[in-house]
Scaffold this motif. Sequence first.
Motif, short mmCIF file in Angstrom:
data_model
loop_
_atom_site.label_atom_id
_atom_site.label_comp_id
_atom_site.label_asym_id
_atom_site.label_seq_id
_atom_site.Cartn_x
_atom_site.Cartn_y
_atom_site.Cartn_z
N LYS A 1 11.99 43.54 4.58
CA LYS A 1 13.03 43.56 3.55
C LYS A 1 14.35 44.06 4.12
O LYS A 1 15.41 43.47 3.88
CB LYS A 1 12.57 44.43 2.37
CG LYS A 1 11.43 43.84 1.55
CD LYS A 1 11.03 44.80 0.44
CE LYS A 1 9.87 44.23 -0.38
NZ LYS A 1 10.29 43.06 -1.17
N ALA A 2 14.29 45.15 4.87
CA ALA A 2 15.51 45.76 5.39
C ALA A 2 16.23 44.85 6.38
O ALA A 2 17.47 44.80 6.41
CB ALA A 2 15.19 47.10 6.06
N GLU A 3 15.47 44.13 7.18
CA GLU A 3 16.04 43.28 8.22
C GLU A 3 16.08 41.81 7.83
O GLU A 3 16.42 40.97 8.65
CB GLU A 3 15.26 43.48 9.52
CG GLU A 3 15.30 44.93 10.02
CD GLU A 3 14.45 45.15 11.27
OE1 GLU A 3 14.06 44.15 11.91
OE2 GLU A 3 14.18 46.33 11.59
N GLN A 4 15.75 41.52 6.55
CA GLN A 4 15.85 40.16 6.01
C GLN A 4 15.03 39.15 6.81
O GLN A 4 15.50 38.07 7.18
CB GLN A 4 17.32 39.73 5.94
CG GLN A 4 18.21 40.66 5.13
CD GLN A 4 18.03 40.50 3.63
OE1 GLN A 4 18.48 39.53 3.06
NE2 GLN A 4 17.35 41.44 3.00
N TRP A 5 13.78 39.51 7.09
CA TRP A 5 12.90 38.64 7.85
C TRP A 5 12.53 37.40 7.04
O TRP A 5 12.45 37.42 5.82
CB TRP A 5 11.62 39.36 8.22
CG TRP A 5 11.76 40.41 9.27
CD1 TRP A 5 12.89 40.82 9.90
CD2 TRP A 5 10.69 41.20 9.81
NE1 TRP A 5 12.61 41.81 10.80
CE2 TRP A 5 11.27 42.06 10.77
CE3 TRP A 5 9.33 41.26 9.58
CZ2 TRP A 5 10.50 42.98 11.50
CZ3 TRP A 5 8.56 42.16 10.30
CH2 TRP A 5 9.15 43.01 11.25
N SER A 6 12.24 36.32 7.75
CA SER A 6 11.62 35.14 7.16
C SER A 6 10.11 35.37 7.05
O SER A 6 9.57 36.35 7.60
CB SER A 6 11.89 33.91 8.02
OG SER A 6 11.16 34.00 9.24
N PHE A 7 9.43 34.44 6.39
CA PHE A 7 7.98 34.52 6.31
C PHE A 7 7.36 34.47 7.71
O PHE A 7 6.45 35.24 8.03
CB PHE A 7 7.46 33.37 5.44
CG PHE A 7 5.96 33.35 5.26
CD1 PHE A 7 5.24 34.51 5.07
CD2 PHE A 7 5.27 32.15 5.25
CE1 PHE A 7 3.85 34.49 4.89
CE2 PHE A 7 3.91 32.10 5.07
CZ PHE A 7 3.20 33.27 4.89
N GLY A 8 7.88 33.57 8.55
CA GLY A 8 7.37 33.48 9.92
C GLY A 8 7.57 34.78 10.69
O GLY A 8 6.68 35.21 11.43
N ASP A 9 8.72 35.41 10.51
CA ASP A 9 8.97 36.70 11.17
C ASP A 9 7.93 37.72 10.74
O ASP A 9 7.42 38.50 11.56
CB ASP A 9 10.37 37.23 10.82
CG ASP A 9 11.49 36.39 11.38
OD1 ASP A 9 11.28 35.70 12.40
OD2 ASP A 9 12.60 36.43 10.79
N ALA A 10 7.66 37.75 9.44
CA ALA A 10 6.70 38.73 8.91
C ALA A 10 5.29 38.47 9.42
O ALA A 10 4.54 39.40 9.72
CB ALA A 10 6.73 38.72 7.38
#
Length: 288
Positions: free
Chosen positions: A221-230
Amino acid sequence: MKISTAPCNWNNGDIPDFRPYTPYAQMMDEMVEAGYTATEWGPGMPDDPAVVRDETAKRGLEMVGAFVRLGYRDRDKWDEADAAALAVAERVKAAGGSILVAAELGDERRDAEAGHVDEANGLSDEQWRNLADGLSHLADLLEPMGMRVVLHNHVGTYVETAAETRRFLDETDPAKVGWCLDVGHLKYGGGDAMDFLPTYGDRVEHVHLKDVDPEVLRKAKAEQWSFGDALRGIIFPELGDGLVDIKGVVSWLQEHDYNGWVVLEQDTTHRAPKDAARINREYVQSIL
């Protein structure tokens, strides 16, 4: 309730470069070694349902169903959605399954906003009607096949947040469209299964059980990740190691005589997939 695994524990279609795909024969062998007797269809399995049916049968694995993303939100895309849905449904039916686990199609923007969406950019009222009507239309197509459609609340789609999941449940016909409750995706999207079950528990016809790592979620959330990033950050840990009240969900389902499938999923893991799958099965069975 009945316990199943899924190929995404070994081969993840959302980030296929995460690790080399496990060949299907090895994957099925490891499912059995991890203690499972059923699986969904998924990445890495052969396209020929006869081969899948033979390979699962000789290992004592039951076929449950298959996942597909569908674009019913736009009326002019229904023919395309029908074709995609029926292709998967016919294949999984031929392999012995009976459930089509459908997710709203999503798009690149929604995938990038997974877990931190702006609901103001969600579906229009017309698109919500299209989605609900489209799923009922699909149910009518599947009914002669003995197949059932269940919608999967899924991050990276337009049925992600608690409000969006409620709207899906309120707008669709319970007689035709079931709910695949994914407790991990619901938590990732800002909801909680235990808040939904008292009101919407009768809509649950299929369950995907996964947990959510609180620190990975905070960073996402803090770093605005995408689903793939997560997924690469292992947002879904082993069951019992995260934020989701897995014991509460399983207990509620037991107490309310849920007799459908509970699919134990962990899309990515630092462990060997077989080891993670075994740990998750043992955890759930310790609750049961």
